[in-house]
Write a protein that holds these residues in place. Structure first.
Motif, mmCIF file in Angstrom:
data_model
loop_
_atom_site.group_PDB
_atom_site.id
_atom_site.type_symbol
_atom_site.label_atom_id
_atom_site.label_comp_id
_atom_site.label_asym_id
_atom_site.label_seq_id
_atom_site.Cartn_x
_atom_site.Cartn_y
_atom_site.Cartn_z
ATOM 1 N N ALA A 80 0.816 -1.218 0.000
ATOM 2 C CA ALA A 80 0.000 0.000 0.000
ATOM 3 C C ALA A 80 0.846 1.263 0.000
ATOM 4 C CB ALA A 80 -0.946 0.001 1.200
ATOM 5 N N THR A 81 2.040 1.201 0.594
ATOM 6 C CA THR A 81 2.915 2.371 0.651
ATOM 7 C C THR A 81 4.347 1.963 0.318
ATOM 8 O OG1 THR A 81 3.560 2.145 2.980
ATOM 9 C CG2 THR A 81 1.489 3.313 2.522
ATOM 10 N N SER A 82 5.138 2.943 -0.096
ATOM 11 C CA SER A 82 6.555 2.691 -0.362
ATOM 12 C C SER A 82 7.288 2.305 0.919
ATOM 13 C CB SER A 82 7.196 3.934 -0.981
ATOM 14 O OG SER A 82 6.733 4.135 -2.297
ATOM 15 N N ALA A 83 6.880 2.892 2.045
ATOM 16 C CA ALA A 83 7.507 2.565 3.326
ATOM 17 C C ALA A 83 7.306 1.093 3.671
ATOM 18 C CB ALA A 83 6.938 3.455 4.426
ATOM 19 N N GLU A 84 6.118 0.558 3.366
ATOM 20 C CA GLU A 84 5.852 -0.856 3.633
ATOM 21 C C GLU A 84 6.684 -1.749 2.719
ATOM 22 O OE1 GLU A 84 1.614 -1.940 4.114
ATOM 23 O OE2 GLU A 84 1.257 0.211 4.263
ATOM 24 N N ALA A 85 6.874 -1.320 1.480
ATOM 25 C CA ALA A 85 7.716 -2.084 0.558
ATOM 26 C C ALA A 85 9.154 -2.125 1.067
ATOM 27 C CB ALA A 85 7.655 -1.469 -0.836
ATOM 28 N N ALA A 86 9.661 -0.981 1.523
ATOM 29 C CA ALA A 86 11.023 -0.921 2.061
ATOM 30 C C ALA A 86 11.153 -1.768 3.324
ATOM 31 C CB ALA A 86 11.410 0.527 2.348
ATOM 32 N N GLN A 87 10.119 -1.755 4.168
ATOM 33 C CA GLN A 87 10.149 -2.553 5.393
ATOM 34 C C GLN A 87 10.148 -4.041 5.071
ATOM 35 O OE1 GLN A 87 10.730 -1.523 8.518
ATOM 36 N NE2 GLN A 87 10.864 -3.716 8.956
ATOM 37 N N ALA A 88 9.405 -4.425 4.032
ATOM 38 C CA ALA A 88 9.401 -5.830 3.613
ATOM 39 C C ALA A 88 10.803 -6.261 3.190
ATOM 40 C CB ALA A 88 8.414 -6.032 2.467
ATOM 41 N N LEU A 89 11.518 -5.366 2.532
ATOM 42 C CA LEU A 89 12.891 -5.658 2.137
ATOM 43 C C LEU A 89 13.786 -5.805 3.365
ATOM 44 C CD1 LEU A 89 15.091 -5.918 -0.034
ATOM 45 C CD2 LEU A 89 15.210 -3.414 -0.100
ATOM 46 N N LEU A 90 13.667 -4.883 4.302
ATOM 47 C CA LEU A 90 14.492 -4.925 5.510
ATOM 48 C C LEU A 90 14.222 -6.178 6.345
ATOM 49 C CD1 LEU A 90 14.310 -1.172 6.568
ATOM 50 C CD2 LEU A 90 16.396 -2.418 5.948
ATOM 51 N N SER A 91 12.964 -6.622 6.357
ATOM 52 C CA SER A 91 12.595 -7.801 7.152
ATOM 53 C C SER A 91 12.747 -9.101 6.369
ATOM 54 C CB SER A 91 11.154 -7.660 7.654
ATOM 55 O OG SER A 91 10.241 -7.609 6.568
ATOM 56 N N ARG A 92 13.335 -9.008 5.183
ATOM 57 C CA ARG A 92 13.631 -10.149 4.318
ATOM 58 C C ARG A 92 12.379 -10.819 3.765
ATOM 59 N NH1 ARG A 92 19.103 -10.860 4.721
ATOM 60 N NH2 ARG A 92 20.037 -9.844 6.538
#
Length: 240
Positions: free
Chosen positions: A139-151
């Motif tokens: 839904a947001t770019s921040a969530e996409a980045a967090q998904a990357l950080l959390s693998r």
């Protein structure tokens, strides 16, 4: 004038102390006086912007909206900037993608409804065979980045300016690996198809503004440029 804007999309649109900031806020700050209006931003998630405009929840969209043939069927655009995409991975990862073709077999986090998602799917079909790109939308770019950080994802494909801001916000836990702008795109202010009066007013106000030093300074601040007429025309042509 009410303006739809996805305010979790820095550096283009975000809230700071309850005030809308970013590229679109700067643009509307110089455009509104020429229109003789006061602007009220309506915080709306990206995938709901065009449906919200069609439902008359706001008068226009100013939210780094990419110009595409599909969107042009339901909105009218005023092209006001151009940008493109970048690939971003975790800083501790050895995966080093440079182009979309490097993403075969990878989990790629994207902003839901982003214009490059269909392009990634085309690359997957054309180049990846039995090892397709796993496109994941958030839904947001921040969530996409967090998904990357959390693998939960292997790579993020996002706007170049947004990716640059995400690297800084992550404390350099993320890095950009692409070395050139991917899928260069034109961005446009948008009004509901058929709202010819507002479209004409916006064009009249923007035309003298776009070549001014004031507007050039806004574009430079966000590492953007003004699209050429040829680039706008190309953005509206259906690709096979």
């Amino acid at each position: 004038m009410s303006v739809g804007s996805d305010q979790v999309y820095p550096p283009y649109d975000y809230l700071e102390g309850g005030v809308t900031k970013g590229f679109d806020a700067d643009v509307m700050a110089v455009l509104a006086p020429k229109l003789g209006v006061k602007v009220q931003f309506m915080d709306t998630r990206f995938a709901s912007l065009i449906p919200g405009l069609q439902a008359n929840r706001f008068d226009m969209i100013a939210s780094a909206l990419y110009v595409t043939p599909a969107r042009a069927k339901v909105v009218d655009y005023i092209a006001y900037a151009k940008t493109g995409g970048s690939l971003m991975v975790r800083s501790d990862d050895t995966f080093d993608p440079k182009k979309p073709g490097d993403l075969c077999g990878k989990r790629v986090a994207n902003l839901k409804g982003a214009a490059w998602v269909p392009e990634l799917q085309k690359v997957s079909q054309a180049e990846c065979g039995s090892n397709p790109i796993d496109v994941k939308e958030f839904a947001t770019s921040a969530e996409a980045a967090q998904a990357l950080l959390s693998r939960g994802a292997d790579v993020v494909f996002d706007d170049a300016g947004v990716s640059k801001a995400a690297v800084v916000a992550s404390g350099d836990r993320l890095k950009i690996t692409s070395t050139e702008i991917l899928f260069p795109v034109v961005m446009g202010l948008a009004v509901k198809k058929g709202n010819d009066e507002l479209l004409a007013r916006l064009k009249e106000a923007f035309e003298p503004l776009k070549n001014s030093d004031e507007y050039k300074a806004i574009l430079a601040k966000y590492n953007l440029a003004l699209p050429t007429d040829a680039e706008v025309t190309a953005a509206l042509i259906e690709s096979n």
